[in-house]
Design a protein around this motif. Structure first.
Motif, mmCIF file in Angstrom:
data_model
loop_
_atom_site.group_PDB
_atom_site.id
_atom_site.type_symbol
_atom_site.label_atom_id
_atom_site.label_comp_id
_atom_site.label_asym_id
_atom_site.label_seq_id
_atom_site.Cartn_x
_atom_site.Cartn_y
_atom_site.Cartn_z
ATOM 1 N N ASN A 40 4.263 -51.711 73.472
ATOM 2 C CA ASN A 40 3.335 -50.728 72.905
ATOM 3 C C ASN A 40 2.002 -51.392 72.608
ATOM 4 O O ASN A 40 1.523 -51.392 71.482
ATOM 5 N N ARG A 41 1.387 -51.975 73.652
ATOM 6 C CA ARG A 41 0.188 -52.790 73.484
ATOM 7 C C ARG A 41 -1.016 -51.996 72.989
ATOM 8 O O ARG A 41 -1.916 -52.554 72.381
ATOM 9 N N SER A 42 -1.057 -50.723 73.265
ATOM 10 C CA SER A 42 -2.261 -49.951 72.945
ATOM 11 C C SER A 42 -2.154 -49.188 71.624
ATOM 12 O O SER A 42 -3.042 -48.404 71.297
ATOM 13 N N PHE A 43 -1.096 -49.407 70.849
ATOM 14 C CA PHE A 43 -0.928 -48.664 69.604
ATOM 15 C C PHE A 43 -2.063 -48.984 68.635
ATOM 16 O O PHE A 43 -2.441 -50.139 68.452
ATOM 17 N N ASN A 44 -2.574 -47.941 67.989
ATOM 18 C CA ASN A 44 -3.660 -48.079 67.016
ATOM 19 C C ASN A 44 -3.257 -47.355 65.740
ATOM 20 O O ASN A 44 -3.039 -46.145 65.749
ATOM 21 N N ILE A 45 -3.165 -48.097 64.660
ATOM 22 C CA ILE A 45 -2.726 -47.506 63.407
ATOM 23 C C ILE A 45 -3.878 -46.844 62.646
ATOM 24 O O ILE A 45 -3.657 -46.194 61.623
ATOM 25 N N GLY A 46 -5.084 -46.982 63.139
ATOM 26 C CA GLY A 46 -6.235 -46.392 62.464
ATOM 27 C C GLY A 46 -6.101 -44.887 62.287
ATOM 28 O O GLY A 46 -5.782 -44.176 63.230
ATOM 29 N N GLY A 47 -6.348 -44.387 61.071
ATOM 30 C CA GLY A 47 -6.292 -42.954 60.798
ATOM 31 C C GLY A 47 -4.897 -42.403 60.617
ATOM 32 O O GLY A 47 -4.697 -41.184 60.658
ATOM 33 N N VAL A 48 -3.896 -43.263 60.379
ATOM 34 C CA VAL A 48 -2.511 -42.813 60.291
ATOM 35 C C VAL A 48 -2.322 -41.842 59.113
ATOM 36 O O VAL A 48 -2.885 -42.028 58.034
ATOM 37 N N LYS A 49 -1.537 -40.785 59.351
ATOM 38 C CA LYS A 49 -1.196 -39.788 58.329
ATOM 39 C C LYS A 49 0.326 -39.717 58.237
ATOM 40 O O LYS A 49 1.012 -39.462 59.231
ATOM 41 N N LEU A 50 0.849 -39.950 57.039
ATOM 42 C CA LEU A 50 2.288 -39.991 56.810
ATOM 43 C C LEU A 50 2.688 -38.948 55.782
ATOM 44 O O LEU A 50 1.894 -38.564 54.916
ATOM 45 N N ASP A 51 3.962 -38.503 55.862
ATOM 46 C CA ASP A 51 4.445 -37.581 54.838
ATOM 47 C C ASP A 51 4.982 -38.373 53.654
ATOM 48 O O ASP A 51 4.880 -39.607 53.602
ATOM 49 N N ASP A 52 5.595 -37.689 52.684
ATOM 50 C CA ASP A 52 6.030 -38.342 51.461
ATOM 51 C C ASP A 52 7.176 -39.318 51.680
ATOM 52 O O ASP A 52 7.502 -40.115 50.793
ATOM 53 N N ASN A 53 7.802 -39.265 52.859
ATOM 54 C CA ASN A 53 8.892 -40.186 53.181
ATOM 55 C C ASN A 53 8.429 -41.336 54.078
ATOM 56 O O ASN A 53 9.234 -42.169 54.491
ATOM 57 N N GLY A 54 7.161 -41.344 54.407
ATOM 58 C CA GLY A 54 6.636 -42.386 55.284
ATOM 59 C C GLY A 54 6.793 -42.088 56.752
ATOM 60 O O GLY A 54 6.566 -42.968 57.589
ATOM 61 N N ASP A 55 7.189 -40.847 57.090
ATOM 62 C CA ASP A 55 7.316 -40.473 58.502
ATOM 63 C C ASP A 55 5.959 -40.065 59.059
ATOM 64 O O ASP A 55 5.144 -39.447 58.372
ATOM 65 N N LEU B 275 -42.916 -52.027 71.466
ATOM 66 C CA LEU B 275 -41.590 -51.617 71.903
ATOM 67 C C LEU B 275 -40.905 -50.769 70.834
ATOM 68 O O LEU B 275 -41.007 -51.056 69.632
ATOM 69 N N LEU B 276 -40.224 -49.740 71.302
ATOM 70 C CA LEU B 276 -39.321 -48.947 70.476
ATOM 71 C C LEU B 276 -37.979 -48.903 71.198
ATOM 72 O O LEU B 276 -37.916 -48.537 72.373
ATOM 73 N N PHE B 277 -36.916 -49.294 70.516
ATOM 74 C CA PHE B 277 -35.589 -49.216 71.134
ATOM 75 C C PHE B 277 -34.540 -49.066 70.036
ATOM 76 O O PHE B 277 -34.787 -49.370 68.863
ATOM 77 N N GLY B 278 -33.399 -48.576 70.436
ATOM 78 C CA GLY B 278 -32.333 -48.384 69.462
ATOM 79 C C GLY B 278 -31.169 -47.644 70.058
ATOM 80 O O GLY B 278 -31.098 -47.394 71.269
ATOM 81 N N GLY B 279 -30.244 -47.280 69.183
ATOM 82 C CA GLY B 279 -29.051 -46.606 69.665
ATOM 83 C C GLY B 279 -28.320 -45.882 68.560
ATOM 84 O O GLY B 279 -28.591 -46.061 67.369
ATOM 85 N N HIS B 280 -27.402 -45.026 68.978
ATOM 86 C CA HIS B 280 -26.521 -44.284 68.072
ATOM 87 C C HIS B 280 -25.108 -44.423 68.608
ATOM 88 O O HIS B 280 -24.840 -44.071 69.761
ATOM 89 N N GLU B 281 -24.214 -44.958 67.791
ATOM 90 C CA GLU B 281 -22.835 -45.154 68.226
ATOM 91 C C GLU B 281 -21.889 -44.391 67.317
ATOM 92 O O GLU B 281 -22.049 -44.368 66.101
ATOM 93 N N VAL B 282 -20.914 -43.745 67.943
ATOM 94 C CA VAL B 282 -19.798 -43.130 67.236
ATOM 95 C C VAL B 282 -18.534 -43.658 67.910
ATOM 96 O O VAL B 282 -18.240 -43.308 69.057
ATOM 97 N N THR B 283 -17.823 -44.538 67.223
ATOM 98 C CA THR B 283 -16.625 -45.153 67.792
ATOM 99 C C THR B 283 -15.438 -44.909 66.868
ATOM 100 O O THR B 283 -15.547 -45.054 65.647
ATOM 101 N N TYR B 284 -14.316 -44.534 67.460
ATOM 102 C CA TYR B 284 -13.095 -44.415 66.665
ATOM 103 C C TYR B 284 -12.648 -45.830 66.285
ATOM 104 O O TYR B 284 -12.654 -46.736 67.109
ATOM 105 N N GLN B 285 -12.262 -46.003 65.031
ATOM 106 C CA GLN B 285 -11.972 -47.342 64.515
ATOM 107 C C GLN B 285 -10.763 -47.960 65.212
ATOM 108 O O GLN B 285 -9.674 -47.395 65.225
ATOM 109 N N SER B 286 -10.990 -49.134 65.792
ATOM 110 C CA SER B 286 -9.899 -49.871 66.425
ATOM 111 C C SER B 286 -9.921 -51.327 65.987
ATOM 112 O O SER B 286 -9.420 -52.202 66.702
ATOM 113 N N TRP B 287 -10.506 -51.584 64.825
ATOM 114 C CA TRP B 287 -10.620 -52.968 64.358
ATOM 115 C C TRP B 287 -9.385 -53.425 63.563
ATOM 116 O O TRP B 287 -9.366 -54.516 63.012
#
Length: 742
Positions: free
Chosen positions: A269-284, A237-249
């Protein structure tokens, strides 16, 4: 208790209703097909004093529309599942009797699948694997001796596709909510010259996920070549996979979301995901990094050989190799890191760069993008020999496996890069683990009513690591895991069993990162009754699992989303589980189950507000006291079935200190599943239409979360601050699919 009484009343009423005779066999076991010899050494049946459930491909086929195997197992007794992306595609998890997936021993064709270092099972690395699964067996508790990491909550063994007698080809497609799309193709040559079969599958799944940007881009394959005759069976047997998932952990944590000016109300706001957040120097908020992804490939090779030497002896030999390689890429925002996570301002030193002065200002931190890599190799062998004569069955088996893992981190961009170069490594370490085990199992029938069972396993584990987070680790563990039990057949319908089993288990990599962990020990007592008739089947069992130095989940996560654990002195899990299979005439079927338990840390100590406190007996994290499931199926005409599947999970704590801030509310879920099969006598043999509506009552489900504490002395005295994050699941959503078989 009221759930228990309701369940028993339901069983008494329905057992009195006459029904068409049917052969029911999740307990007694169906006729073993040829391929099941590859898992015969670790699977059990009614002659073994082990609590178990079977699930075959026909039973989950109508729901197999792209979701992971844990989601398909959601309605088994004592099982709780969750999905990071909220809809069953991507990262998914499973708990059994409150034990998380690092404690569920998973094997595929008898070969270990758990990651050697984390002990976890990452189904996202093998997307659509259910489409190549013939059957699975879930053993709750310690179970029997198997290969790989020790079972502390359950053992799950999967058998891949059986050899097909007839040639076929099929195309499957499904579409659903959140732009979910699954396509696969399967084929088999059938038996060529009555001996050789070649089969395979290719799959692709994409989904945006319920959670913001929780996308999944998944590919997988499965290829099998088989040879069979009266005495020999070979599979490659040969089996496997390749996954690319945006981080939601990261889940939904109201505290940091409030700090960056966003709505911290989970209800709005149940679906909010903070992963990958980019903020300016004031935290906005400026936006989100578009490549905050987990990118991993995993490839497996297995060679399986079963030989029947005589009427008394047969043996299994398997060789395996797994190659894994990938990374998760993340944007590290300077303002978020310093002000929200309170990590200080030494990021340059953290990634191996020196602070420097620019225009008269000392620069100690920066925005940057990193990739944290893991390359690993896992290989070895598992083997067993089976002797059967009259009332005696003896199995001698074991395995030797080796793991090498290479961990390293790269900086691929930095706002202040100083004199660094792209892909400079800021950490690099490796690890090695060897795992050897040998076991002897014996089942002896004293007479037509009594069976005696014994199972002795020796396991040696060696682990060597040298990471900055783990420190130097050079540990060797020697474990002896005895098991014994008795089975009593009162008559053709009633079967009773009692067993006692010992399990020992080594810490995982994250445990070493947390401190100096101890190995843990479990004593498991199981008492059960199985009733089988043509129309009614009942499994009832009671268990008591007593732990020493159990590594319980603290509720916290590390910076890669892995759960943190810590040793506790003494703890236990005790409960009652019931599941039934009831046929009401030819058209109706009911499959209810209930698990009621008590899960306690004994004399638990915790430092709160700078003072060590004895909290007494506390609840073990992520261990609901009540889990109820049911499947109600109706077949009005041949080839058409509609099913309602329901699940209730009681309140649970995410930490071990019984804090109200750590409570996950009870929830219920009901799914509707429809399948209709059209048969033809032409090139197209059949078309199967399936539909699945999840959470039809649109309940607000939060199936998982995390809980953390930290000490704040800014007021002059130490105060313990508590916080929590949550993983909301999707409201009403659907999947529709069609399979065309040629």
């Amino acid at each position: 208790m009221k759930y228990f009484v309701m369940f028993l009343v339901c069983l008494v009423i329905t057992s009195q209703i006459s029904a068409q005779e049917k052969e029911i066999d999740s307990v007694t076991g169906k006729k073993i097909n040829l391929d099941e010899v590859f898992v015969s050494a670790i699977r059990v049946n009614k002659t073994t004093p082990v609590t178990f459930s079977n699930l075959n491909k026909e039973e989950f086929a109508s729901r197999n529309l792209g979701q992971d195997i844990p989601i398909l197992m959601n309605f088994l007794p004592g099982v709780v599942t969750t999905s990071d992306a909220g809809a069953g595609v991507g990262y998914t998890g499973i708990r059994v009797r409150g034990s998380d997936n690092t404690r569920v021993n998973v094997t595929i064709n008898g070969i270990p699948y758990n990651d050697s270092e984390s002990h976890g099972t990452f189904w996202v690395n093998m997307p659509d694997f259910a489409s190549s699964t013939e059957s699975l067996q879930l053993q709750r508790g310690v179970g029997t001796s198997t290969n790989g990491s020790g079972a502390f909550g359950a053992s799950l063994n999967l058998l891949t596709d059986a050899v097909a007698d007839e040639a076929f080809a099929q195309i499957s497609s499904s579409v659903g909510s959140f732009k979910t799309l699954r396509n696969n193709i399967k084929f088999s040559t059938g038996l060529l010259n009555d001996h050789i079969e070649i089969s395979g599958r290719l799959s692709r799944i994409t989904s945006d996920g319920y959670v913001d940007r929780a996308s999944s881009d998944l590919d997988s394959y499965f290829l099998q070549a088989a040879y069979t005759d009266d005495k020999t069976q070979l599979k490659a047997l040969l089996f496997g996979g390749h996954e690319v998932t945006y981080q939601s952990w990261f889940g939904f944590d109201p505290s940091p979301i409030n700090l960056i000016g966003q709505d911290g109300n989970i209800d709005s706001n149940r679906s909010f995901n903070i992963g990958g957040v980019k903020l300016d120097d004031n935290g906005d908020l400026e936006g989100f990094y578009d490549r905050q992804v987990d990118n991993y490939k995993q490839n497996h090779a297995q060679f399986l050989w079963n030989e029947k030497l005589s009427n008394l002896w047969s043996f299994n030999l398997a060789l395996h190799y797994t190659k894994g390689r990938g990374y998760f890429e993340e944007y590290v925002d300077d303002w978020y890191y310093t002000n929200v996570l309170n990590k200080g301002d030494s990021q340059l030193n953290f990634i191996g760069l020196d602070s420097f002065t620019l225009n008269g200002e000392e620069i100690t931190s920066t925005d940057y993008i990193r990739r944290r890599w893991l390359e690993n190799n896992f290989y070895g062998t598992v083997f067993s020999a089976d002797y059967t004569k009259d009332r005696l069955n003896v199995i001698l088996g074991g395995g030797w496996n080796s793991y090498q893992g290479d961990h390293f981190g790269e900086v691929i961009w930095a706002d202040y890069a100083a004199d660094s170069q792209i892909r400079d490594r800021y950490y690099e370490d490796d690890s090695n683990k060897t795992d050897f085990n040998f076991y002897t199992k014996a089942n002896y029938g004293l007479n037509d009513k009594w069976n005696l069972f014994a199972d002795l396993q020796y396991r040696r584990v060696g682990y060597l690591a040298n990471g900055e987070e783990t420190g130097l680790v050079d540990d060797t563990f020697h474990f002896f895991n005895p098991k014994a039990g008795v089975v009593f057949d009162l008559n053709a319908n009633n079967n009773f069993y009692f067993s006692y089993a010992v399990a020992n288990r080594e810490p995982n990599r994250s445990d070493y990162e947390n401190g100096d962990p101890k190995p843990e020990k479990l004593n498991d007592f199981e008492l059960g009754w199985r009733y089988v008739s043509n129309a009614f089947q009942l499994n009832a069992n009671a268990y008591y699992m007593r732990y020493k130095d159990q590594l319980v989940l603290t509720g916290g996560l590390n910076d890669s989303g892995a759960p943190l654990r810590e040793n506790v002195g003494d703890s236990y899990r005790a409960g009652i589980e019931l599941d039934a299979n009831i046929f009401l005439g030819e058209k109706w079927q009911i499959q209810p189950n209930v698990a009621i338990s008590s899960n306690k840390n004994l004399e638990f100590f915790f430092e709160r507000d700078g003072v060590l406190q004895d909290l007494g007996n506390t609840n073990i994290a992520y261990s609901p006291n009540v889990v109820i499931g049911n499947r109600l199926a109706f077949s009005p005409v041949k080839n058409f079935q509609i099913s309602a599947l329901s699940k209730y999970v009681g309140e649970q704590y995410m930490g071990n200190i019984d804090s109200e801030n750590s409570v996950l509310d009870a929830y219920s879920q009901t799914d509707l599943n429809i399948q209709y099969v059209l048969n033809f006598k032409s090139v197209i043999k059949s078309i199967t239409l399936s539909g699945l509506v999840n959470n039809i009552f649109d309940e607000d489900i939060v199936s998982n979360g995390y809980f953390y504490t930290y000490d704040d002395d800014s007021s002059g005295s130490v105060q313990t601050i508590e916080g929590a994050g949550y993983y909301p699941q999707a409201g009403t959503n659907f999947l529709l699919g069609a399979t065309v078989r040629f």
